[in-house]
Structures are given as structure tokens and as C-alpha cells.
Design a protein around this motif. Structure first.
Motif, PDB file in Angstrom:
ATOM      1  N   THR A 101       0.814  -1.221   0.000  1.00 27.28           N
ATOM      2  CA  THR A 101       0.000   0.000   0.000  1.00 27.28           C
ATOM      3  C   THR A 101       0.842   1.263   0.000  1.00 27.28           C
ATOM      4  O   THR A 101       0.317   2.341  -0.268  1.00 27.28           O
ATOM      5  N   ASP A 102       2.134   1.149   0.261  1.00 24.79           N
ATOM      6  CA  ASP A 102       2.993   2.328   0.204  1.00 24.79           C
ATOM      7  C   ASP A 102       3.600   2.526  -1.186  1.00 24.79           C
ATOM      8  O   ASP A 102       4.346   3.470  -1.416  1.00 24.79           O
ATOM      9  N   ASP A 145      -4.860   4.646   4.653  1.00 24.66           N
ATOM     10  CA  ASP A 145      -4.820   6.038   4.197  1.00 24.66           C
ATOM     11  C   ASP A 145      -3.410   6.610   4.298  1.00 24.66           C
ATOM     12  O   ASP A 145      -2.939   7.276   3.374  1.00 24.66           O
ATOM     13  N   GLU A 146      -2.744   6.312   5.394  1.00 23.50           N
ATOM     14  CA  GLU A 146      -1.371   6.790   5.581  1.00 23.50           C
ATOM     15  C   GLU A 146      -0.456   6.253   4.479  1.00 23.50           C
ATOM     16  O   GLU A 146       0.334   6.992   3.894  1.00 23.50           O
ATOM     17  N   ASP A 147      -0.567   4.973   4.186  1.00 26.22           N
ATOM     18  CA  ASP A 147       0.279   4.368   3.158  1.00 26.22           C
ATOM     19  C   ASP A 147      -0.098   4.839   1.752  1.00 26.22           C
ATOM     20  O   ASP A 147       0.781   5.021   0.904  1.00 26.22           O
ATOM     21  N   ALA A 148      -1.393   5.022   1.503  1.00 21.66           N
ATOM     22  CA  ALA A 148      -1.820   5.511   0.188  1.00 21.66           C
ATOM     23  C   ALA A 148      -1.296   6.927  -0.045  1.00 21.66           C
ATOM     24  O   ALA A 148      -0.890   7.269  -1.163  1.00 21.66           O
ATOM     25  N   ARG A 149      -1.263   7.726   0.998  1.00 17.20           N
ATOM     26  CA  ARG A 149      -0.694   9.076   0.867  1.00 17.20           C
ATOM     27  C   ARG A 149       0.807   9.013   0.588  1.00 17.20           C
ATOM     28  O   ARG A 149       1.350   9.867  -0.120  1.00 17.20           O
ATOM     29  N   THR A 150       1.464   8.002   1.128  1.00 15.64           N
ATOM     30  CA  THR A 150       2.879   7.785   0.813  1.00 15.64           C
ATOM     31  C   THR A 150       3.033   7.478  -0.678  1.00 15.64           C
ATOM     32  O   THR A 150       3.955   7.973  -1.326  1.00 15.64           O
ATOM     33  N   GLY A 160      -6.341   6.775  -9.252  1.00 16.01           N
ATOM     34  CA  GLY A 160      -7.086   6.428  -8.053  1.00 16.01           C
ATOM     35  C   GLY A 160      -7.127   7.475  -6.976  1.00 16.01           C
ATOM     36  O   GLY A 160      -7.700   7.245  -5.917  1.00 16.01           O
ATOM     37  N   ALA A 161      -6.524   8.619  -7.202  1.00 12.31           N
ATOM     38  CA  ALA A 161      -6.589   9.670  -6.189  1.00 12.31           C
ATOM     39  C   ALA A 161      -8.044  10.073  -5.952  1.00 12.31           C
ATOM     40  O   ALA A 161      -8.442  10.342  -4.811  1.00 12.31           O
ATOM     41  N   THR A 162      -8.851  10.073  -6.985  1.00  8.45           N
ATOM     42  CA  THR A 162     -10.275  10.397  -6.842  1.00  8.45           C
ATOM     43  C   THR A 162     -10.978   9.324  -6.019  1.00  8.45           C
ATOM     44  O   THR A 162     -11.778   9.645  -5.131  1.00  8.45           O
ATOM     45  N   ALA A 163     -10.685   8.063  -6.274  1.00  5.89           N
ATOM     46  CA  ALA A 163     -11.283   6.971  -5.499  1.00  5.89           C
ATOM     47  C   ALA A 163     -10.881   7.075  -4.042  1.00  5.89           C
ATOM     48  O   ALA A 163     -11.696   6.832  -3.142  1.00  5.89           O
ATOM     49  N   LEU A 164      -9.647   7.464  -3.789  1.00  2.00           N
ATOM     50  CA  LEU A 164      -9.176   7.640  -2.415  1.00  2.00           C
ATOM     51  C   LEU A 164      -9.923   8.778  -1.728  1.00  2.00           C
ATOM     52  O   LEU A 164     -10.337   8.655  -0.569  1.00  2.00           O
TER      53      LEU A 164
END
Length: 186
Positions: A101-102, A145-150, A160-164
Motif C-alpha cells: 500500500t505504500d 490512508d497513511e500508506d496511500a498518501r505515501t 485512483g486519487a479520486t477513489a481515495l
């Protein structure tokens, strides 16, 4: 002399490459598993009782109902989803899949009857999960969420930023709804 790589050195390197830290699990998985077992047992019992009541129960029909009950259980049993630092895993009855996820490349919604979120990382691994697992498990959402932001900061998340953002908005709505419900303002 050159350094010789042994099996233990490879394990040490693997251990260093994998992020460590606490895992967050789906706190509702055990309840859903019990529900799947209960529904399957109820269906199996009802089929056997009905067939016996009509006087048509024999070995072949019993085997048919057993097979049907096993199939229903496999369909109803939810994936066991867990998150750790940099990792999201989804384990089924027979197989499991893990995604980093990172270093996500894409987050997208899958079309179909049930809403699904498909995650793909830079190594090509893919995991498909029910997004409500993240909605109802704050610890899992926080880790994800923390890892996706990484991934966004590293510029690996291409799609996928919109999906996030949609997922974050959904979780914020659920949290606000819970706060209003608990405080009696709803």
C-alpha cells in the motif's frame, strides 16, 4: 574475499525489506464467519428435513445437499482483510493476496453487484476487497490512508486519487453519523 550469501542472509534481507509494525484486522470478520456458518447450517438442515419429510432422501440427494451447502459457505465466507505498515492482505478460504500500500499504482472501483475496490501495486500484485471493511474499521483505514498518501508523495499512484478522496469522504460521513447517533443529535 567476497561475502557469501546464505539462506539466513536472504531471510535477514527479506525481514529488513518488509516493514514491521502492528497489524490491524477486520474486527467484524468473526461475526460474518459465524453468520456464514449459521446460514449454511440452516439451509443444509432445511434441505435435509424437507427431503426426509417427502421421503426422497437417499445417499445421492444427501451428497447433493452437502455439496450445495459447501458451495453456499464458500460464497458467503468473507475475505479476512488485514493491514500493516505498507501492506494490505486479503485471505480467502484457499488463497491469499497481498499488495504494497505504500507503492500503489492504482485504486479503482470494480463494477458489479457488490461494490469492490481493486488495489494494484508497483510489483504487479492485485487485491480486491469490499470497501466497507475499511469504512467500519478505523484502525485499518488509518493505516491504509497513511500508506496511500505515501504512494501519492512518491508519485507511484497513477490512477485512483479520486477513489481515495471518495473513500475518505465516505468514512468522514460514517464517522459524523456515528458521532451524531451517540450524542443523540440524529
Amino acid at each position: 574475499m567476497g561475502r557469501r550469501f546464505t539462506r539466513s542472509t536472504t531471510r535477514e534481507q527479506t525481514a529488513l525489506a518488509e516493514p514491521s509494525g502492528p497489524l490491524a484486522h477486520d474486527i467484524h470478520w468473526a461475526d460474518e464467519r459465524r453468520t456464514a456458518i449459521g446460514v449454511t447450517s440452516l439451509l443444509y438442515t432445511a434441505l435435509l428435513v424437507m427431503d426426509a419429510g417427502f421421503g426422497t432422501l437417499d445417499m445421492s440427494r444427501g451428497a447433493l445437499w452437502t455439496g450445495l451447502a459447501v458451495l453456499v459457505f464458500v460464497i458467503l465466507l468473507p475475505l479476512r482483510v488485514s493491514t500493516g505498515p505498507g501492506v494490505l492482505s486479503a485471505r480467502g478460504l484457499l488463497m491469499g493476496h497481498t499488495v504494497r500500500t505504500d507503492s500503489l499504482v492504482s485504486i479503482r472501483w470494480a463494477d458489479g453487484v457488490a461494490q469492490r475496490m481493486v488495489l494494484r501495486d508497483t510489483e504487479g500484485s492485485v487485491v480486491e476487497i469490499d470497501p466497507t471493511v475499511l469504512v467500519r474499521n478505523p484502525a485499518m483505514w488509518h493505516r491504509f490512508d497513511e500508506d496511500a498518501r505515501t504512494s501519492i508523495r512518491r508519485d507511484t499512484l497513477l490512477c485512483g486519487a479520486t477513489a481515495l478522496r471518495q473513500m475518505a469522504a465516505r468514512i468522514d460521513r460514517e464517522a459524523a453519523r456515528t458521532v451524531f447517533k451517540i450524542s443523540g443529535l440524529q
